[in-house]
Design an enzyme around this catalytic site. Structure first.
Site, PDB file in Angstrom:
ATOM      1  N   ARG A 126       2.574  23.198   6.917  1.00 43.81           N
ATOM      2  CA  ARG A 126       3.418  22.547   7.907  1.00 43.81           C
ATOM      3  C   ARG A 126       4.640  21.944   7.216  1.00 43.81           C
ATOM      4  NH1 ARG A 126      -1.168  18.715  10.347  1.00 43.81           N
ATOM      5  NH2 ARG A 126      -1.368  18.377   8.109  1.00 43.81           N
ATOM      6  N   LYS A 161       1.885  10.693  -1.915  1.00 43.57           N
ATOM      7  CA  LYS A 161       2.985  11.518  -1.394  1.00 43.57           C
ATOM      8  C   LYS A 161       4.348  10.983  -1.825  1.00 43.57           C
ATOM      9  CE  LYS A 161       0.303  13.198   2.521  1.00 43.57           C
ATOM     10  NZ  LYS A 161      -0.969  12.710   1.969  1.00 43.57           N
ATOM     11  N   ILE A 168       0.859  -1.178   0.000  1.00 45.43           N
ATOM     12  CA  ILE A 168       0.000   0.000   0.000  1.00 45.43           C
ATOM     13  C   ILE A 168       0.899   1.234   0.000  1.00 45.43           C
ATOM     14  CG2 ILE A 168      -1.825   1.259   1.195  1.00 45.43           C
ATOM     15  CD1 ILE A 168      -2.656  -1.497   0.168  1.00 45.43           C
ATOM     16  N   VAL A 200      -7.767   8.755   2.322  1.00 44.87           N
ATOM     17  CA  VAL A 200      -9.031   8.075   2.535  1.00 44.87           C
ATOM     18  C   VAL A 200      -9.806   8.827   3.606  1.00 44.87           C
ATOM     19  CG1 VAL A 200      -8.281   5.805   1.787  1.00 44.87           C
ATOM     20  CG2 VAL A 200      -7.973   6.456   4.161  1.00 44.87           C
TER      21      VAL A 200
END
Length: 633
Positions: free
Chosen positions: A554, A412, A408, A454
């Site tokens: 951030r 990113k 998985i 998700v």
């Protein structure tokens, strides 16, 4: 006392049915022979009562609740009338009595049926007329036909004090226009909502609430409904699910509306999945799920459990998360052989021992550190878990004889600006190298699946917004232009399983070697728009009732996430919801030596050197300015 009242009501029904049957016999005799209206023999009406009492017991006539008479009750009444009439006719023939006429048997069936059913229907109608609207009853327009709309209207009709007055229904098809459901007119189709509201406004019947009764109304169609409701100042809510049309709170009516979930607004219609292929892949096999307590891992465990594996191994480093999913599966699939294992994928010896013990056939590797700012502040932990942990699981599974591993990954990992993304890209590279080698040497195949956020996952923005809404705001967004891809966790995991089926098969794929599956995430969503939508779903007004505050990006965050590298292009696979990417493939042995170097640097706590090595291995991350890191990470 309640039991006594119930028994009294049953006794009254029993007596009434006998009386009605006797009257029906008299009526049938009169219709069969008007010249001699009195039944012969004279005890025939009493025999009719006895027949309906005898036949009515198995059909439960006396136990019927007249107020809620429905089609099954009518069928039971009709069947009882037919059998009672046959029984009575056979009795007459048996004792040698003369039938009033040849038409007597069918007339008896008809009069018995009408005599028994008419009072029940009239009683229900009388009780329905006695039902009154509550003082605060709202006018409602029901959206969606079918079982959901019919059940909602039926439940509403049973309430003594109705909270909603449904003035019309918008169905899914224009063919239904002009018909009625529970005497409520179908005014048109859902796609014509704006026109229907205009017509209702002209006659002064603008609804106060739009009730969405169809589970198929999700995604863009539902967003259009919400936008139209907002433009007109109308509330929108969902009817209860047909399978859960019952109060969730003591004293709450069963028709109490539910808020529309943000997942429904962003969801897309389900794509066709090869569930037979999934069953062939999983059924009767030992399946290992790492990170089984997380959002993706727990949903993987649920869906895998539904395909009948021989054994399901749940692995996680969090005791509480592991206990929670193990308890859920014990309740939902009690017969499933499973094991809950506490282990850290960074512990190579422990993972090797577990794989050697359980010898999994299929591995879903979902364990990872995913929170970008936290991994940015703890880079060595992120690299050790996401990159080295993937190698540990892959090597151990391959040595134990597993046939397939599914990695998985994340969006990113594309042009990563964070340690989290770069470490996941490194995991992809290792998986790609092993899979290319396996194609040549018939070893364990590795399918890598890349997708975005998700909804509702641990640490994601939706649960954060819900907590902030519960506190009264403000909702915090890092930047007004920030966009993200979103998908429901159930849809994502279903497509992961689909990718596993496609990837392990011998079907020709558009990328021969090193291809990565990418879930079709649709269009990216602006986070500030998501925040505003969640405020509206809570029945509040953005910026007026609940403010939105921008906090700034951030460390490691990007304004836009990408599913494909700039040099890549989406490649169609021929399977709905699945695309492929063809990133560069590194030699597995070369990547393995780099992993050894990283492992040594992590063991010595040399964060700066580890980040520099990561930047060399993932050039896109190397193009980003490296975050300052202390010697211990």
């Amino acid at each position: 006392m309640t039991l006594q009242r119930s028994q009294i009501r049953i006794a009254v029904n029993f007596a009434l049915d006998g009386l009605l049957a006797a009257l029906a016999v008299i009526g049938a005799c009169w219709l069969a022979d008007p010249a001699h209206p009195m039944p012969s023999p004279a005890v025939l009406p009493l025999a009719g009562s006895a027949a309906i009492w005898l036949v009515g017991v198995p059909f439960g006539l006396a136990r019927q609740h007249w107020r809620f008479t429905a089609l099954p009750d009518a069928i039971a009444v009709g069947a009882s009338a037919v059998f009672a009439a046959l029984l009575l006719v056979l009795l007459l023939v048996g004792v040698g009595a003369r039938l009033p006429s040849a038409s007597f048997p069918p007339l008896l069936m008809i009069t018995l049926g009408l005599a028994l059913l008419a009072p029940r229907v009239l009683y229900r109608m009388a009780r329905s007329r006695r039902e009154v609207l509550s003082d605060d009853a709202e006018t409602a327009l029901l959206l969606g036909d079918g079982e959901g709309a019919e059940l909602f209207l039926a439940a509403l009709s049973r309430e003594s004090h109705q909270r909603y007055r449904v003035i019309g229904v918008l169905a899914g098809s224009a063919r239904e226009t002009g018909r009625r459901i529970h005497n409520v007119p179908i005014l048109g189709e859902v796609s014509g909502l704006a026109a229907a509201l205009d017509r209702l406004a002209e006659v002064g019947q603008m609804p106060a609430v739009l009730v969405v009764a169809s589970r198929e109304l999700v995604g863009p169609a539902l967003r259009e409904i919400m936008d139209e409701a907002e433009r007109r100042g109308i509330r929108a809510a969902r009817a209860p699910r047909p399978t859960t049309l019952s109060p969730t709170t003591p004293g709450e009516p069963e028709t109490a509306l539910r808020p529309i979930a943000i997942e429904d607004l962003l969801n897309r219609p389900q794509v066709a999945l090869d569930r037979e292929g999934m069953a062939r892949m999983i059924q009767g096999r030992c399946v290992l799920v790492t990170g089984a307590g997380g959002s993706i891992g727990s949903e993987l465990a649920r869906q895998v459990a539904g395909f009948g594996p021989a054994r399901l191994i749940l692995l996680d480093s969090s005791e509480f998360a592991l206990w929670r999913i193990d308890l859920e599966l014990s309740e939902q699939v009690p017969g499933l052989a499973r094991a809950a294992v506490i282990a850290d994928v960074r512990d190579r010896a422990r993972i090797e021992a577990l794989c050697a013990e359980w010898r999994p056939d299929l591995v879903f590797h979902a364990a990872a550190l995913k929170h970008v700012p936290i991994v940015e502040a703890n880079p060595l932990e992120g690299i050790a878990t996401n990159a080295l942990g993937t190698r540990n699981v892959a090597d151990a599974a391959r040595a134990a004889g597993a046939g397939l591993m599914v990695l998985i990954s994340t969006d990113k990992a594309v042009n990563p600006s964070s340690v989290m993304g770069a470490s996941k890209r490194l995991a992809e590279m290792y998986a790609q190298g092993l899979d290319v080698a396996a194609r040549r040497q018939a070893g364990m195949r590795i399918v890598t699946v890349r997708f975005g956020n998700v909804l509702g996952s641990t640490g994601s923005v939706v649960p954060l917004f819900r907590r902030q809404l519960a506190r009264g705001g403000p909702l915090t967004v890092t930047h007004p232009d920030m966009r993200r891809y979103f998908m429901t966790v159930r849809e994502a995991v279903s497509l992961v399983l689909q990718a596993a089926v496609v990837g392990r098969s011998d079907a020709a794929l558009p990328v021969a070697q090193g291809g990565i599956f990418v879930l079709d995430m649709g269009e990216p969503v602006k986070i500030v728009d998501l925040a505003r939508q969640m405020i509206r779903l809570a029945g509040l007004r953005p910026d007026l009732d609940i403010p939105i505050r921008f906090t700034g990006l951030r460390p490691g965050e990007k304004l836009f996430e990408e599913l494909f590298h700039g040099a890549e292009r989406p490649i169609e696979t021929g399977f709905p919801g699945l695309l492929m990417a063809a990133p560069r493939v590194a030699d597995a042995a070369l990547v393995g030596r780099a992993f050894d170097e990283l492992a040594a640097l992590i063991q010595r706590g040399e964060a700066a050197a580890a980040l520099a090595a990561l930047a060399r291995l993932v050039p896109e991350f190397g193009a980003q300015p490296l975050a300052a890191a202390g010697p211990t990470g």
